[in-house]
Design an enzyme around this catalytic site. Structure first.
Site, PDB file in Angstrom:
ATOM      1  N   ARG A 129       0.828  -1.219   0.000  1.00  0.00           N
ATOM      2  CA  ARG A 129       0.000   0.000   0.000  1.00  0.00           C
ATOM      3  C   ARG A 129       0.860   1.266   0.000  1.00  0.00           C
ATOM      4  O   ARG A 129       1.972   1.268   0.510  1.00  0.00           O
ATOM      5  CB  ARG A 129      -0.954  -0.021   1.211  1.00  0.00           C
ATOM      6  CG  ARG A 129      -1.944  -1.180   1.099  1.00  0.00           C
ATOM      7  CD  ARG A 129      -2.882  -1.254   2.280  1.00  0.00           C
ATOM      8  NE  ARG A 129      -3.793  -0.121   2.325  1.00  0.00           N
ATOM      9  CZ  ARG A 129      -4.649   0.088   3.320  1.00  0.00           C
ATOM     10  NH1 ARG A 129      -4.692  -0.745   4.352  1.00  0.00           N
ATOM     11  NH2 ARG A 129      -5.451   1.125   3.281  1.00  0.00           N
ATOM     12  N   GLN A 176      -6.672   8.975   7.555  1.00  0.00           N
ATOM     13  CA  GLN A 176      -5.369   8.487   8.017  1.00  0.00           C
ATOM     14  C   GLN A 176      -4.300   9.543   7.779  1.00  0.00           C
ATOM     15  O   GLN A 176      -3.457   9.804   8.648  1.00  0.00           O
ATOM     16  CB  GLN A 176      -5.009   7.188   7.296  1.00  0.00           C
ATOM     17  CG  GLN A 176      -5.941   6.043   7.669  1.00  0.00           C
ATOM     18  CD  GLN A 176      -5.659   4.762   6.914  1.00  0.00           C
ATOM     19  OE1 GLN A 176      -4.808   4.730   6.020  1.00  0.00           O
ATOM     20  NE2 GLN A 176      -6.362   3.705   7.253  1.00  0.00           N
ATOM     21  N   ASP A 327     -15.455   2.290   3.864  1.00  0.00           N
ATOM     22  CA  ASP A 327     -15.204   0.866   4.128  1.00  0.00           C
ATOM     23  C   ASP A 327     -16.437  -0.005   3.873  1.00  0.00           C
ATOM     24  O   ASP A 327     -16.355  -1.230   3.985  1.00  0.00           O
ATOM     25  CB  ASP A 327     -14.736   0.682   5.577  1.00  0.00           C
ATOM     26  CG  ASP A 327     -13.341   1.248   5.786  1.00  0.00           C
ATOM     27  OD1 ASP A 327     -12.560   1.319   4.812  1.00  0.00           O
ATOM     28  OD2 ASP A 327     -13.027   1.642   6.924  1.00  0.00           O
ATOM     29  N   LYS A 354      -7.097   0.123  -0.715  1.00  0.00           N
ATOM     30  CA  LYS A 354      -7.392  -0.338   0.651  1.00  0.00           C
ATOM     31  C   LYS A 354      -6.619  -1.638   0.908  1.00  0.00           C
ATOM     32  O   LYS A 354      -5.664  -1.936   0.216  1.00  0.00           O
ATOM     33  CB  LYS A 354      -8.898  -0.513   0.810  1.00  0.00           C
ATOM     34  CG  LYS A 354      -9.669   0.797   0.732  1.00  0.00           C
ATOM     35  CD  LYS A 354      -9.308   1.688   1.895  1.00  0.00           C
ATOM     36  CE  LYS A 354      -9.989   3.031   1.814  1.00  0.00           C
ATOM     37  NZ  LYS A 354      -9.523   3.924   2.877  1.00  0.00           N
TER      38      LYS A 354
HETATM   39  C1  S3P Z   1      -9.480   4.953   8.793  1.00  0.00           C
HETATM   40  C2  S3P Z   1      -9.619   5.715   7.665  1.00  0.00           C
HETATM   41  C3  S3P Z   1     -10.010   5.180   6.366  1.00  0.00           C
HETATM   42  C4  S3P Z   1     -10.576   3.767   6.460  1.00  0.00           C
HETATM   43  C5  S3P Z   1      -9.792   2.912   7.393  1.00  0.00           C
HETATM   44  C6  S3P Z   1      -9.770   3.512   8.789  1.00  0.00           C
HETATM   45  C7  S3P Z   1      -9.060   5.606  10.035  1.00  0.00           C
HETATM   46  O1  S3P Z   1      -8.889   5.168   5.511  1.00  0.00           O
HETATM   47  O2  S3P Z   1     -10.627   3.170   5.186  1.00  0.00           O
HETATM   48  O3  S3P Z   1     -10.367   1.607   7.480  1.00  0.00           O
HETATM   49  O4  S3P Z   1      -9.215   5.002  11.121  1.00  0.00           O
HETATM   50  O5  S3P Z   1      -8.584   6.742   9.966  1.00  0.00           O
HETATM   51  P1  S3P Z   1      -8.450   6.514   4.726  1.00  0.00           P
HETATM   52  O6  S3P Z   1      -8.414   7.579   5.708  1.00  0.00           O
HETATM   53  O7  S3P Z   1      -7.100   6.246   4.145  1.00  0.00           O
HETATM   54  O8  S3P Z   1      -9.514   6.685   3.686  1.00  0.00           O
END
Ligand code: S3P
Length: 450
Positions: A129, A176, A327, A354
């Site tokens: 990733r 994230q 998700d 993902k």
């Molecule tokens: C998450 C953010 C999402 C999500 C992941 C959990 C988090 O990813 O898909 O399962 O806890 O911040 P992205 O922020 O990269 O979209």
């Protein structure tokens, strides 16, 4: 942990009505953040309802490696004695974040402004990733990353000894990335500003405020502008983790498509930045109600009741809603396969990076089970077969992706023939009790020997 041993095939067969109460586990996003902010605070943070899935256990182990005292008291009760902002020790071992993109990206952010180095790795999914989306903004603080080609793990991050605060517009809708920048900003002097064009889950902002950080959020013409004042003293908190809406999605959607079902899923976190799936299902004609709406630990919570919904129609999911249900597209596509007409999902390029390429993984498995799917770089369209119309009968690849494995097992519950997955092992990353919980509701789901 990297890898999870021998693949464990699973099968789900068409079943009778699902009924009862489904107590799904704690929220994965909030669980990671509770451990990380607990580790960065002063005093003892007490957490109840922590998700004890592998992703979160890997983050707990990482926090110990950075010097926090993390204790499991049993039954989802944990405590974290933190080292304070800027107090991380240099780990003497490689940090293995297993399958968890959230774990590795948030931890990289949390250490990027301390004068220490750490080497991160994960399983085959995580090591494929993209990490540049976090290491690029972390470089603005003064951190340096050296990884494999294409910005992949394993990767060493050298934290900034003399960090500067940053102003950063997040180029992809990603909680994230936003969270990594905010966590890095904690140990930079002055104000770190993060701008997001589209709102993504805001658990980090809420929890930072709860721990006593100075953080302001402003809605402006350029998007959400989040301003964090660096070098606060965070003080230990009591955190009650709500149950995970992304896990609740599985028994909820199963109940909607299995004839005669009536399932109650209590205590679900319904933060508006997470609840897009439920709005979409209601638009499709799902019999889904929120009961006992309340607030717990700074997050809106309700009990969800889902009943079999034979008249669901396909819908156009607004791209602006994507971040609030990112998700949930795999399980939505399973509901769409059991609805009438087309469900159109656009603006979902992020699904391709993902735990797996989720458009590709779902499209190929759905097609193998007799469902028509078209897809392009950032869109896909599922043409529903109507209630009871999915043929089933195929074996699907889960691609080290928990949500892909669970989605296909739910597909099998309402199909004409059983559906199997090559590996149900990854389910333990977010929903270790999935199989017994679904079985207790009346599903016929089990491991199979091959
Ligand atoms: C998450 C953010 C999402 C999500 C992941 C959990 C988090 O990813 O898909 O399962 O806890 O911040 P992205 O922020 O990269 O979209």
């Amino acid at each position: 942990m990297s890898g999870h041993g021998t693949p464990q095939a699973m099968m789900s067969r068409p079943c009778g009505p699902l009924s009862g109460v489904a107590e799904v586990p704690g929220d994965k996003s909030i669980s990671h953040r509770a451990l990380i902010l607990g580790a960065l605070s002063v005093g003892e943070t007490r957490i109840t309802g922590l998700l004890e899935g592998q992703d979160v256990l890997d983050t707990a182990r990482a926090m110990r490696a950075f010097g926090a005292e993390v204790t499991d008291h049993g039954g989802g009760a944990w405590s974290v004695r933190g080292v304070g902002v800027g107090g991380f020790a240099e780990p003497d071992q490689v940090i293995d974040c297993g399958n968890s993109g959230t774990g590795v990206r948030l931890i990289m952010g949390a250490m990027a402004t301390s004068p220490i180095s750490a080497t991160f790795t994960g399983d085959a999914s995580l090591n494929g990733r993209p990490m540049a989306r976090v290491t690029d903004p972390l470089a603005l603080f003064g951190a340096r990353a050296v990884g494999r080609a294409g910005g992949r793990l394993p990767m060493t991050l050298v934290g900034a000894a003399d960090p500067v605060p940053v102003r950063y517009a997040v180029p992809v809708p990603s909680a994230q990335v936003k969270s990594a920048v905010l966590l890095a900003g904690l140990n930079a002097p002055g104000q770190t500003v993060v701008i997001e064009r589209e709102a993504t889950r805001d658990h980090t902002e809420r929890m930072l405020a709860g721990f006593g950080a100075q953080i302001a959020v402003e809605e402006t013409g350029e998007g959400r502008v989040i301003t964090l004042t660096g070098q606060p003293e965070l003080s230990a908190q009591e955190i009650a983790v709500p149950r995970d809406p992304s896990s609740a999605a599985f028994p909820v959607c199963a109940a909607l498509i299995v004839p005669g079902s009536d399932v109650l899923v209590p205590g679900i976190g319904l933060n508006p930045t997470r609840a897009g799936l439920f709005a979409t299902l209601q638009e499709m004609g799902a019999d889904l109600t929120y009961e006992n709406e309340r607030e717990e630990g700074g997050e809106p919570v309700a009990d969800l009741r889902a009943r079999f919904s034979p008249h669901m129609r396909g819908t156009q999911v607004p791209p602006a809603r994507a971040a609030s249900m990112i998700d949930e597209y795999p399980i939505l596509s399973v509901v769409a396969a059991n609805a009438k007409g087309q469900t159109v999902m656009r603006g979902v390029k992020e699904l391709r990076v993902k735990e797996s390429d989720r458009i590709e993984a779902m499209a190929s498995g759905l097609r193998a089970n007799g469902v028509a799917v078209e897809d392009g770089p950032d869109w896909w369209i599922v043409t529903g077969a109507g209630p009871g119309g999915v043929a089933g009968g195929a074996r699907c690849a889960s691609h080290l992706d928990h949500r892909i494995a669970m989605s296909f097992l739910i597909l099998g519950m309402a199909a004409q023939s059983p559906v199997s997955v090559d590996d149900g092992g990854p389910i333990a990353t977010s929903f270790p009790m999935f199989e017994p919980l679904m079985a207790a509701l009346g599903a016929d789901v089990a491991q199979v020997q091959e």
